[in-house]
Design an enzyme around this catalytic site. Sequence first.
Site, mmCIF file in Angstrom:
data_model
loop_
_atom_site.group_PDB
_atom_site.id
_atom_site.type_symbol
_atom_site.label_atom_id
_atom_site.label_comp_id
_atom_site.label_asym_id
_atom_site.label_seq_id
_atom_site.Cartn_x
_atom_site.Cartn_y
_atom_site.Cartn_z
ATOM 1 N N LYS A 58 6.951 -9.090 -1.819
ATOM 2 C CA LYS A 58 5.658 -8.957 -2.486
ATOM 3 C C LYS A 58 5.682 -7.797 -3.473
ATOM 4 O O LYS A 58 5.166 -7.893 -4.587
ATOM 5 C CB LYS A 58 4.534 -8.753 -1.472
ATOM 6 C CG LYS A 58 3.182 -8.716 -2.192
ATOM 7 C CD LYS A 58 2.055 -8.159 -1.375
ATOM 8 C CE LYS A 58 0.815 -8.030 -2.267
ATOM 9 N NZ LYS A 58 -0.334 -7.424 -1.562
ATOM 10 N N GLY B 108 -10.826 -6.008 3.310
ATOM 11 C CA GLY B 108 -11.338 -5.857 4.671
ATOM 12 C C GLY B 108 -12.520 -6.760 4.948
ATOM 13 O O GLY B 108 -12.642 -7.329 6.041
#
Length: 308
Positions: free
Chosen positions: A185, A12
């Site tokens: 992924k 973040g």
Amino acid sequence: MRILVLGAGAIGGYYGLHLAEAGAELGFLVRERRAAQLRQDGLVVASRGEERRRSVPTLLAGGIDRPFDLILLTCKAYDLDAAIEAVAPAVGPETAVLPLLNGIAHLDRLDARFGADRVLGGAAYIATTLGADGIVRHASPGDLMLFGRRDGEAPWQVEALAGLFARTPVTARASGTILQDMWEKWCMLAAGAALTCLLRGTVGEIMATEAGRSIAEAMIAECRAIAAAHGHAPRPEAAAQAQRMLTDPASRWAASMARDLEAGAPRLESEAILGDLIRRGAAAGIAAPLLAAAHSQLQVHGARPAAA
């Protein structure tokens, strides 16, 4: 666009700083200790040989008074329930939620709470850490982020986010096949985590052993078989990339979960990365004995009193 970033940690903090520099109106929802650190030092990201520092606005739990356009969810899988409660006051009728979590199990929980039409898919290929000094350090050569709505549509938040990232050095783009991207992924990460956690070494160290390559290839094959059984077999480019990454004799890479295991971290993302994949395989009649061996080892670690 008003964006709420849950936390200002490794993921973040990295993406949030670049979005702030691109002109987004951001708020970082953080705990008091991190808020104090950010007030004193600003948000600091060390990447590609340079350090970026920026003053950013912070919010504490209970301090959200109106909805945001987009919520960037960057928590660990085991913190998802608490994260949902924390960001819920920021979700309005037009809010989109973009989770950057590993695996896909989080989608069901977010859909149940906020509705599938507003929960986007996302995948980030990046290695970052948050140091005790509050600095986010970017360790990998790349920082690819893919995001999009799972039905392939492009709501305005996706287009706006792509436009913001286009003004940054970050490699981020909207995807019309985000669920496939997420499976690819997941396959790479699950095989890599199983390999480096079970054998307790980097890829290069494992490749130097007698059976290292064959074990890696078998783990990759187990992941691919499960994905294929669910209609998401890795595309040739993704399959080749995973093969190269996890069999490179010169590689010093180990999954972040392996590094956490080595450091004695009390909580790991083994359920989201390995447990869920193994169970989905079993439901489709696909056995994954090597993945199961790695998962069992991680369950032993998690059950020890020191890890409680």
